[in-house]
Scaffold this motif. Structure first.
Motif: not given
Length: 151
Positions: A103-110, A140-147
């Protein structure tokens, strides 16, 4: 009628209120299906929640695979040191913690940093590097889907 429906022709044209309103727009083209910026919505009821679920599921799966990989690595791969086992367990715990923190935005960076740490753990054993490459690609695919979904 079991086959495809045909449009009325000539004498079969509707008369009355159907003709006055014109053709109905499909639900996907309605103005309320457009985002405020003019683009199309994702179609998800709650896109933020769906993306968080994707991230949490990815992290949970990674934790499970890491923990289940310890024994096969020891049997097939040979010398798995105590430091490598400790690194695997620590990374799995970090994955579980991050899965709960999506839920925290920093968790994606972590999560991205965690993938780098898993790649670095390949210095302890080559199979950890292989797992790191696979999960880095999944992340990387999960980050792509998120974007794509959140913009």
């Amino acid at each position: 009628m079991t086959g495809p429906q045909q449009r009325p022709t000539g004498a079969e044209q509707p008369t009355g209120p159907e003709q006055a309103t014109g053709p109905q727009q499909p639900a996907g083209d309605a103005a309320e299906d457009r985002a405020p910026d003019g683009g199309r919505r994702s179609g998800l009821r709650n896109p933020d929640k769906a993306v968080r679920g994707l991230g949490a599921g990815t992290m949970s799966l990674e934790a499970l695979v890491l923990l289940l990989a310890i024994q096969p690595i020891r049997v097939v791969g040979g010398d798995l040191s105590g430091a490598a086992i400790g690194a695997i367990v620590a990374l799995a715990v970090a994955c579980v913690v991050l899965a709960g923190m999506m839920r925290r935005p920093w968790a994606w960076h972590a999560g991205t940093v965690l993938q780098g740490l898993l790649l670095l753990s390949g210095l302890l054993h080559w199979s950890l590097f292989a797992l790191g490459v696979m999960f880095a690609l999944v992340w990387a695919y999960a980050l792509h889907v998120r974007r794509v979904i959140l913009g």
